[in-house]
Design an enzyme around this catalytic site. Structure first.
Site, short mmCIF file in Angstrom:
data_model
loop_
_atom_site.label_atom_id
_atom_site.label_comp_id
_atom_site.label_asym_id
_atom_site.label_seq_id
_atom_site.Cartn_x
_atom_site.Cartn_y
_atom_site.Cartn_z
N GLU A 307 40.33 -13.04 -2.58
CA GLU A 307 40.31 -14.21 -3.47
C GLU A 307 41.10 -15.39 -2.88
O GLU A 307 41.92 -16.00 -3.55
CB GLU A 307 40.85 -13.83 -4.85
CG GLU A 307 40.03 -12.74 -5.51
CD GLU A 307 40.49 -12.40 -6.92
OE1 GLU A 307 41.68 -12.55 -7.22
OE2 GLU A 307 39.63 -11.96 -7.72
N ASP A 381 37.14 -4.54 -11.57
CA ASP A 381 38.38 -5.26 -11.86
C ASP A 381 38.89 -4.99 -13.27
O ASP A 381 38.76 -5.85 -14.14
CB ASP A 381 38.13 -6.77 -11.67
CG ASP A 381 39.44 -7.55 -11.70
OD1 ASP A 381 40.50 -6.91 -11.66
OD2 ASP A 381 39.38 -8.80 -11.74
N GLU A 409 43.98 -8.35 -19.62
CA GLU A 409 43.12 -9.44 -19.14
C GLU A 409 41.70 -9.33 -19.69
O GLU A 409 41.13 -10.32 -20.14
CB GLU A 409 43.11 -9.43 -17.61
CG GLU A 409 42.16 -10.45 -17.01
CD GLU A 409 42.17 -10.48 -15.48
OE1 GLU A 409 42.91 -9.70 -14.87
OE2 GLU A 409 41.43 -11.29 -14.91
O1 GCW Z 1 41.89 -9.35 -12.15
C1 GCW Z 1 41.79 -10.35 -11.21
C2 GCW Z 1 42.45 -11.52 -11.84
C3 GCW Z 1 43.21 -12.38 -10.91
C4 GCW Z 1 44.12 -11.49 -10.07
C5 GCW Z 1 43.24 -10.55 -9.27
C6 GCW Z 1 44.04 -9.56 -8.45
C7 GCW Z 1 46.32 -11.87 -9.27
O2 GCW Z 1 41.50 -12.24 -12.55
O3 GCW Z 1 43.95 -13.28 -11.67
O4 GCW Z 1 44.98 -12.21 -9.24
O5 GCW Z 1 42.44 -9.79 -10.12
O6 GCW Z 1 44.21 -8.46 -8.92
O7 GCW Z 1 44.48 -9.89 -7.37
#
Ligand code: GCW
Length: 714
Positions: A307, A381, A409
């Protein structure tokens, strides 16, 4: 008539007897034991403590016992030094009298460095309880455990408890930024007040450490994995050291996130290439500097080439090259590196589900001894439900550790009541079949099914500076659950809920039993109205708050939602079998068989692994479309009945927390209706089928739901 009146008066009496609560004390409330008989018993057993040792950890244990016992028992507890020979409770390690030590020798041998022993022994004809361990931290854990026994109404007359953690690293990962915002934090700002540190030490730091140590957590990563190199500069290291000095007392080590490009950003080097000797030297010197500030610094957690974060691949090096370079820098000091496997690239046209496995499996056996690969519980995720990550067990020569997400989240953030222990346990109990039947994820990470010197579990924290720490009063239970399971994953969700409710709210059976049921079904309920049958990643773009299955544009395809649900005129779901992306092929054969056929696949993963026609028949006899509607409507109705259940509990809970939960449940209900209506209306545009008879029709249009904007969602 008379009965009703009596009930009313009783109800009134109970409600006035519950005092005001803010939630700040978490599960460490230490209110007077409400059951008179038990209270008498405890009072008989405990009046005096003999304390051996004077380390800050022993002093903290003593303070906790003194505070806890005097609150719980409502009487003064006397403390005496080790020269006294008879007392009700003896705590300590080295200072404990040799004859007691030799009595407990065999047990002590099983405890390792962090385990503890709580035992009733006879001294001069009198029963007394000993809390001992090989190291002082164990005594602290044991002290919290004894308090928990009393808080949860257990007998303490004849104790024989030998407890050692199953995992070496039990960590909280804070995604906290230096400006005090918290990525995916829903409980206010960061509790780390970087600006005022190191001189100003907020009282919260002590209470954080107490709560964290009370559930056996022994490490904290202070900063966000989307890292800022500034934390590695001298002024910030002084701040880190202040926290580390405080946390040391509580057996908690401090870790930091390392921004891979720090040698360029801070050191002025031209590159951060892990094989460049200048870069290696920079990190070694930086690490030496860190250890000057924090002699027992735990090490680094790294998010690299994920990311947008920098990493070794920027220099055509591998994750192993990057991890090992940092590992070599911390190794002389006894530090470790936790290298995250949460990687996926939008340049690779491959199912995101498969990418971490594809990148990491070829690196198996290439990591240093002080490296762990930190793997999220599932491959996408932190969805409300994911099949376990195929990497567990797929790297037999590599130490892997678990990353759970405690902050919600994708689970309703801080407006939803979801108890996560069942989610954590579902993953830990999943059989990977990597080393034959029974090689569960839990046994892979604890080293029972795969050789691992280092073992660990981390949870992305849900802690902020809200008065009650976690935003939702019930979210505290998830912090609690992470700690308890990282100590011993065999504890049941029910036991964790039971303990937590008793300690946080009340032991009153009329409260305890219904609340336990609420907690234990909460995650299924949430899953039913947000990701029925494994339908995943339908959240709003960016904030991840609420439903938005229609999202079809984004910075990258795998950040959209149509990427995941693949709705079309034929059906719904992501085909991850051999006729599709074949992500399923990354699992052991037995697991592939378990999930490979839509007719036999566990329906909770049906749309995760299969694209299924709208007319497909489910076990219930309903078609896919009807089942989808059934789940959305039933799930939302369950929230309504949850509200009703909570309302009945009013007499047994303080007004403050009763009202807070009540208001939050109203938000949760509104959100459930929002999920139901917007998803049903949206998917109907593909199925072209009517909402089954008997269900109320959505009162708003799809266009309305699509138009909702949340620019300031946390
Ligand atoms: O779950 C996703 C999140 C990001 C996060 C990423 C990760 C810290 O939306 O905000 O970044 O994973 O785990 O690296």
């Amino acid at each position: 008539m008379k009965k009703a009146k009596l009930f009313f008066i009783l109800t009134l009496l109970i409600s006035v007897s519950v005092s005001a609560e803010t939630g700040y004390d978490l599960w460490l409330r230490y209110n007077l034991v409400p059951n008179k008989r038990k209270l008498e018993e405890y009072r008989k057993v405990l009046s005096s403590i003999i304390v051996n040792g004077s380390s800050s950890t022993i002093v903290a244990a003593q303070a906790e016992l003194l505070n806890g016992l005097s609150g719980l028992l409502g009487k003064k507890i006397t403390i005496s030094g080790s020269n006294t020979t008879v007392g009700d409770l003896i705590i300590g390690t080295n200072g404990i009298q040799p004859e007691i030590k030799s009595l407990l020798k065999a047990d002590l041998a099983q405890l390792g460095s962090e385990g503890f022993l709580i035992k009733t022994i006879v001294r001069s004809g009198k029963n007394c309880i000993v809390i001992t361990a090989n190291e002082d931290a164990g005594v602290l854990y044991g002290s919290f455990h004894l308090l928990r026994l009393i808080q949860t109404g257990q007998p303490i007359n004849n104790l024989n408890i030998v407890s050692a953690p199953k995992l070496k690293l039990r960590l909280l990962n804070h995604w906290d930024n230096l400006n005090r915002t918290v990525e995916r934090g829903y409980a206010g700002f960061s509790i780390w007040n970087w600006h005022k540190l190191p001189t100003y030490m907020d009282k919260r730091y002590v209470d954080y450490a107490r709560a964290t140590a009370s559930i056996g957590i022994n490490g904290t990563v202070l900063t966000n994995v989307n890292a800022n190199a500034t934390v590695l500069t001298n002024p910030y290291l002084e701040k880190v050291a202040a926290l580390a000095n405080l946390f040391r007392t509580y057996g908690i080590k401090v870790y930091l996130t390392a921004r891979f490009s720090a040698p360029v950003e801070l050191g002025g080097l031209k590159t951060a290439d892990p094989l460049d000797p200048e870069v290696q030297r920079w990190w070694k010197e930086k690490v030496d500097e860190i250890y000057k500030h924090v002699p027992d610094f735990g090490g680094f957690l790294v998010k690299a080439n994920s990311e947008g974060q920098p990493g070794p691949q920027n220099y055509k090096r591998t994750h192993a090259d990057g991890a090992n370079m940092l590992a070599d820098a911390v190794a002389p000091h006894g530090g470790i590196v936790m290298w995250r496997a949460f990687v996926y690239s939008d340049e690779v046209p491959e199912d995101r589900h498969k990418q971490a496995y594809n990148e990491f499996v070829p690196l198996d056996g290439k990591f240093r001894k002080n490296v762990l690969v930190q793997v999220k519980n599932g491959a996408i995720d932190f969805m409300p439900r994911e099949p376990f990550h195929p990497l567990f067990g797929a790297m037999p020569q590599t130490q892997t550790m678990m990353e759970f997400q405690v902050t919600q989240e994708y689970l309703g953030q801080a407006t939803t009541l979801v108890f996560l222990a069942p989610l954590f346990k579902e993953v830990l109990d999943s059989d990977t079949w990597r080393n034959g039947k029974g090689s569960t994820v839990g046994k892979i990470i604890n080293g029972a099914s795969q050789q691992q010197q280092l073992t660990g579990m981390a949870g992305v924290a849900n802690i902020g500076n809200d008065f009650n720490w976690c935003g939702h009063p019930f979210a505290q239970a998830n912090w609690y659950a992470l700690g308890r399971l990282s100590w011993d994953a065999s504890i049941s969700s029910e036991q964790i809920a039971d303990e937590w409710i008793r300690m946080t709210f009340s032991e009153e059976p009329k409260f305890l039993e219904p609340v336990k049921k609420i907690m234990l079904e909460s995650r299924e309920m949430y899953t039913q109205y947000t990701m029925p049958m494994g339908l995943h990643h339908l959240i709003t773009y960016g904030s991840h708050y609420g439903p938005a299955p229609w999202v079809d544009k984004g910075q990258r395809p795998d950040w959209t939602n149509v990427y995941y649900h693949k709705a079309d005129s034929i059906g719904l779901g992501f085909n991850r079998t051999s006729t599709g992306s074949n992500a399923l092929g990354q699992y052991a054969t037995e697991v592939q068989q378990q999930w490979g056929d839509p007719n036999t696949c566990d329906e909770k993963y049906l749309l995760w692994f299969h694209h299924v026609p709208w007319t497909f028949k489910l076990k219930s006899g309903r078609t896919l479309w009807d089942e989808l509607c059934y789940d959305y409507y039933t799930g939302a109705n369950r929230v309504k009945s949850l509200q009703e259940k909570w309302n009945l509990l009013k007499p047994f809970v303080d007004k403050e927390r009763f009202e807070e939960v009540k208001m939050l449940l109203q938000i949760q209900y509104d959100e459930a209706i929002w999920w139901r209506n917007s998803c049903v209306l949206y998917f109907q545009t593909f199925s072209k089928m009517p909402i089954p008879a008997g269900y109320e029709k959505p009162d708003k249009t799809l266009e309305y739901y699509k138009s909702l904007k949340f620019p300031y969602a946390p």
